[in-house]
Write a protein that holds these residues in place. Structure first.
Motif, PDB file in Angstrom:
ATOM      1  N   GLU A   1      -8.327  -0.123   1.829  1.00  0.00           N
ATOM      2  CA  GLU A   1      -7.122   0.067   1.013  1.00  0.00           C
ATOM      3  C   GLU A   1      -6.090  -1.019   1.328  1.00  0.00           C
ATOM      4  O   GLU A   1      -5.497  -1.613   0.427  1.00  0.00           O
ATOM      5  CB  GLU A   1      -6.543   1.465   1.274  1.00  0.00           C
ATOM      6  CG  GLU A   1      -5.402   1.838   0.371  1.00  0.00           C
ATOM      7  CD  GLU A   1      -4.880   3.253   0.621  1.00  0.00           C
ATOM      8  OE1 GLU A   1      -4.146   3.736  -0.240  1.00  0.00           O
ATOM      9  OE2 GLU A   1      -5.208   3.862   1.668  1.00  0.00           O
TER      10      GLU A   1
ATOM     11  N   THR B   1       0.840  -1.198   0.000  1.00  0.00           N
ATOM     12  CA  THR B   1       0.000   0.000   0.000  1.00  0.00           C
ATOM     13  C   THR B   1       0.874   1.246   0.000  1.00  0.00           C
ATOM     14  O   THR B   1       0.639   2.175  -0.779  1.00  0.00           O
ATOM     15  CB  THR B   1      -0.946  -0.001   1.220  1.00  0.00           C
ATOM     16  OG1 THR B   1      -1.745  -1.177   1.179  1.00  0.00           O
ATOM     17  CG2 THR B   1      -1.849   1.222   1.215  1.00  0.00           C
TER      18      THR B   1
ATOM     19  N   ARG C   1       1.328   4.195  -2.975  1.00  0.00           N
ATOM     20  CA  ARG C   1       1.226   5.650  -2.799  1.00  0.00           C
ATOM     21  C   ARG C   1       2.416   6.351  -3.454  1.00  0.00           C
ATOM     22  O   ARG C   1       2.259   7.408  -4.083  1.00  0.00           O
ATOM     23  CB  ARG C   1       1.155   5.996  -1.320  1.00  0.00           C
ATOM     24  CG  ARG C   1      -0.135   5.548  -0.677  1.00  0.00           C
ATOM     25  CD  ARG C   1      -0.136   5.779   0.804  1.00  0.00           C
ATOM     26  NE  ARG C   1      -1.298   5.158   1.406  1.00  0.00           N
ATOM     27  CZ  ARG C   1      -1.368   4.795   2.667  1.00  0.00           C
ATOM     28  NH1 ARG C   1      -0.345   5.011   3.475  1.00  0.00           N
ATOM     29  NH2 ARG C   1      -2.465   4.221   3.133  1.00  0.00           N
TER      30      ARG C   1
ATOM     31  N   SER D   1      -4.884  -4.319  -1.070  1.00  0.00           N
ATOM     32  CA  SER D   1      -3.487  -4.692  -1.323  1.00  0.00           C
ATOM     33  C   SER D   1      -3.249  -6.150  -0.957  1.00  0.00           C
ATOM     34  O   SER D   1      -2.535  -6.869  -1.658  1.00  0.00           O
ATOM     35  CB  SER D   1      -2.532  -3.806  -0.518  1.00  0.00           C
ATOM     36  OG  SER D   1      -2.472  -2.526  -1.063  1.00  0.00           O
TER      37      SER D   1
END
Length: 126
Positions: free
Chosen positions: A102, A58, A62, A106
Motif C-alpha cells: 500500500e 496513504t 484512507r 502510493s
C-alpha cells in the motif's frame, strides 16, 4: 447538522492538511537536493522524504475513502454510521507485506514520485 456532516467537515479539513504536508515534504526534498553537498547523503535524504510523502498520501487516501462513504450516504439518504473511520479501517487493515505494498503503491503514484528520481539524478550529477 447531523453527525455525518460534522465528520465530513473534519475529515475534509484533514484531507486538505495532508496535501499541504505533502507539499512541505516535496519542498524539503528540493532544499535537500540543492543544499546537501554529499551525494550519498542527499540521495538517502531524498529516498527518505519520498517514502515519508508516500506514507502521508496513504493516510490521505484512507481519509478520502471514508469521505466517499459519507458523501454517498448523504447523497442517497442511506444510514451510514458516523465516526467510524478507525474501526472501519481496523476491520480491513492490511498486514505485513500488504501494508508495505500500500505504501509502495502510493510512492509510485506520479503525483508523489514525479520529482524524486529527477532530484536524485541531479544530486548525483552536481
Amino acid at each position: 447538522m447531523n453527525p455525518l456532516h460534522h465528520e465530513w467537515l473534519a475529515l475534509q479539513a484533514q484531507h486538505e492538511r495532508y496535501e499541504a504536508l505533502a507539499l512541505g515534504v516535496k519542498m524539503s526534498a528540493f532544499a535537500a537536493a540543492v543544499l546537501v553537498t554529499d551525494n550519498t547523503l542527499a540521495v538517502s535524504l531524498l529516498a527518505l522524504l519520498w517514502q515519508q510523502e508516500a506514507v502521508l498520501k496513504t493516510f490521505q487516501g484512507r481519509l478520502g475513502k471514508r469521505l466517499l462513504v459519507i458523501e454517498a450516504g448523504l447523497h442517497t439518504g442511506d444510514a451510514v454510521p458516523a465516526m467510524q473511520l478507525h474501526s472501519a479501517w481496523q476491520a480491513r487493515r492490511p498486514r505485513g507485506a500488504a501494508l508495505l505494498r500500500e505504501y509502495l503503491a502510493s510512492a509510485c503514484r506520479p503525483t508523489v514520485a514525479l520529482p524524486y528520481p529527477l532530484l536524485m539524478v541531479l544530486a548525483v550529477l552536481f
